[in-house]
Write a protein that holds these residues in place. Sequence first.
Motif, short mmCIF file in Angstrom:
data_model
loop_
_atom_site.label_atom_id
_atom_site.label_comp_id
_atom_site.label_asym_id
_atom_site.label_seq_id
_atom_site.Cartn_x
_atom_site.Cartn_y
_atom_site.Cartn_z
N ALA A 113 -2.38 12.11 9.74
CA ALA A 113 -3.27 13.28 9.65
C ALA A 113 -4.49 13.02 8.76
CB ALA A 113 -2.50 14.48 9.12
N THR A 114 -4.39 12.07 7.84
CA THR A 114 -5.53 11.78 6.96
C THR A 114 -5.94 10.32 7.10
OG1 THR A 114 -4.07 11.29 5.10
CG2 THR A 114 -4.87 13.53 5.27
N ASP A 115 -7.19 10.04 6.82
CA ASP A 115 -7.77 8.71 6.96
C ASP A 115 -7.18 7.74 5.92
OD1 ASP A 115 -9.39 6.53 7.51
OD2 ASP A 115 -11.16 7.39 6.57
N ALA A 116 -6.62 6.63 6.39
CA ALA A 116 -6.03 5.62 5.51
C ALA A 116 -6.87 4.35 5.49
CB ALA A 116 -4.61 5.31 5.96
N VAL A 161 0.86 -1.18 0.00
CA VAL A 161 0.00 0.00 0.00
C VAL A 161 0.90 1.23 0.00
CG1 VAL A 161 -1.87 1.20 1.18
CG2 VAL A 161 -1.75 -1.29 1.28
N ASP A 162 0.93 1.94 -1.13
CA ASP A 162 1.74 3.15 -1.27
C ASP A 162 0.85 4.38 -1.21
OD1 ASP A 162 4.37 2.15 -1.61
OD2 ASP A 162 3.91 1.63 -3.68
N GLY A 163 1.48 5.52 -1.01
CA GLY A 163 0.76 6.78 -1.08
C GLY A 163 -0.03 7.14 0.17
N LEU A 164 0.21 6.44 1.27
CA LEU A 164 -0.49 6.76 2.51
C LEU A 164 0.23 7.91 3.23
CD1 LEU A 164 -1.08 3.17 3.91
CD2 LEU A 164 -2.68 4.59 2.64
N ASP A 165 -0.53 8.69 3.97
CA ASP A 165 0.05 9.77 4.78
C ASP A 165 0.68 9.15 6.03
OD1 ASP A 165 0.64 11.99 6.32
OD2 ASP A 165 -1.45 12.45 6.76
N PRO A 166 2.01 9.15 6.16
CA PRO A 166 2.66 8.49 7.30
C PRO A 166 2.60 9.28 8.60
CG PRO A 166 4.32 9.48 5.91
CD PRO A 166 2.99 9.69 5.22
N GLY A 169 -1.91 -14.49 2.04
CA GLY A 169 -1.90 -13.11 1.57
C GLY A 169 -1.08 -12.25 2.51
N THR A 170 -0.36 -11.32 1.96
CA THR A 170 0.45 -10.39 2.74
C THR A 170 0.16 -8.98 2.27
OG1 THR A 170 2.23 -12.01 2.95
CG2 THR A 170 2.81 -9.72 3.36
N VAL A 171 -0.08 -8.10 3.21
CA VAL A 171 -0.24 -6.69 2.89
C VAL A 171 0.89 -5.96 3.58
CG1 VAL A 171 -1.70 -4.65 3.17
CG2 VAL A 171 -2.74 -6.86 2.64
N ARG A 172 1.69 -5.26 2.82
CA ARG A 172 2.83 -4.53 3.35
C ARG A 172 2.52 -3.04 3.39
NH1 ARG A 172 7.87 -7.49 0.30
NH2 ARG A 172 7.45 -9.57 1.15
N LEU A 173 2.80 -2.45 4.54
CA LEU A 173 2.60 -1.02 4.71
C LEU A 173 3.95 -0.37 4.95
CD1 LEU A 173 -0.39 -1.12 7.22
CD2 LEU A 173 -0.51 -0.67 4.78
N PRO A 174 4.15 0.84 4.46
CA PRO A 174 5.39 1.55 4.76
C PRO A 174 5.42 1.98 6.23
CG PRO A 174 3.89 2.97 3.57
CD PRO A 174 3.24 1.61 3.62
N ALA A 175 6.58 2.35 6.72
CA ALA A 175 6.70 2.82 8.10
C ALA A 175 5.90 4.11 8.27
CB ALA A 175 8.16 3.07 8.44
N GLY A 176 5.29 4.29 9.42
CA GLY A 176 4.54 5.50 9.70
C GLY A 176 3.41 5.24 10.67
N THR A 177 2.64 6.27 10.93
CA THR A 177 1.43 6.17 11.75
C THR A 177 0.26 6.50 10.84
OG1 THR A 177 2.60 6.82 13.75
CG2 THR A 177 0.22 7.11 13.76
N PHE A 178 -0.74 5.62 10.82
CA PHE A 178 -1.85 5.76 9.90
C PHE A 178 -3.16 5.85 10.66
CE2 PHE A 178 1.55 3.30 8.01
CZ PHE A 178 1.89 4.13 6.96
N ALA A 206 -14.96 5.22 15.29
CA ALA A 206 -13.90 5.75 16.15
C ALA A 206 -12.56 5.67 15.42
CB ALA A 206 -13.83 4.96 17.45
N GLY A 207 -11.74 6.71 15.57
CA GLY A 207 -10.43 6.73 14.93
C GLY A 207 -9.37 6.06 15.79
N TYR A 208 -8.48 5.35 15.14
CA TYR A 208 -7.37 4.68 15.81
C TYR A 208 -6.08 5.01 15.07
CZ TYR A 208 -11.11 1.90 17.83
OH TYR A 208 -12.24 1.52 18.49
N GLY A 209 -4.98 5.00 15.77
CA GLY A 209 -3.67 5.19 15.15
C GLY A 209 -2.99 3.84 15.00
N LEU A 210 -2.61 3.49 13.81
CA LEU A 210 -1.89 2.24 13.52
C LEU A 210 -0.45 2.64 13.22
CD1 LEU A 210 -1.77 -0.79 12.74
CD2 LEU A 210 -2.45 -0.09 10.43
N THR A 211 0.48 2.23 14.09
CA THR A 211 1.88 2.60 13.90
C THR A 211 2.68 1.42 13.39
OG1 THR A 211 1.75 4.23 15.67
CG2 THR A 211 3.95 3.50 15.04
N ILE A 212 3.38 1.61 12.26
CA ILE A 212 4.24 0.61 11.66
C ILE A 212 5.66 1.11 11.83
CG2 ILE A 212 4.80 -0.66 9.56
CD1 ILE A 212 1.89 -1.09 10.50
N PRO A 213 6.51 0.41 12.61
CA PRO A 213 7.88 0.87 12.80
C PRO A 213 8.73 0.63 11.56
CG PRO A 213 7.52 -1.17 14.00
CD PRO A 213 6.21 -0.78 13.39
#
Length: 70
Positions: free
Chosen positions: A23-26, A15-20, A44-53, A61-68
Motif C-alpha cells: 500500500a505504501t512506496d518502498a 530491510v525492515d519496516g516495509l509495508d508488506p 552483497g546481499t539485500v534481504r527483504l521480509p516476505a510480502g508485496t512491496f 510507473a508503480g510495480y509490485g515486488l512479491t517476496i514469498p
Amino acid sequence: MAGFPQLSGAYVSLVDGLDPTGATDATAPIQAALNAANAAGAIGTVRLPAGTFEVLGSSGAGYGLTIPAG
C-alpha cells in the motif's frame, strides 16, 4: 535466515519496516539497501521480509515486488 549462504566478508543488509501489503512506496529504503550493498564491494546481499512491496520504476510507473515466505 534459512536459504541464504553465509559468505565470508559479505555485506548483508536486511530491510525492515516495509509495508508488506504494497500500500505504501518502498522504493527509497530498498534502493538505499541496494546502494549500500553495492558500495560494500563485489559480494552483497539485500534481504527483504516476505510480502508485496510497491516500487517505482525510473519512469515513475508503480510495480509490485512479491517476496514469498520461506
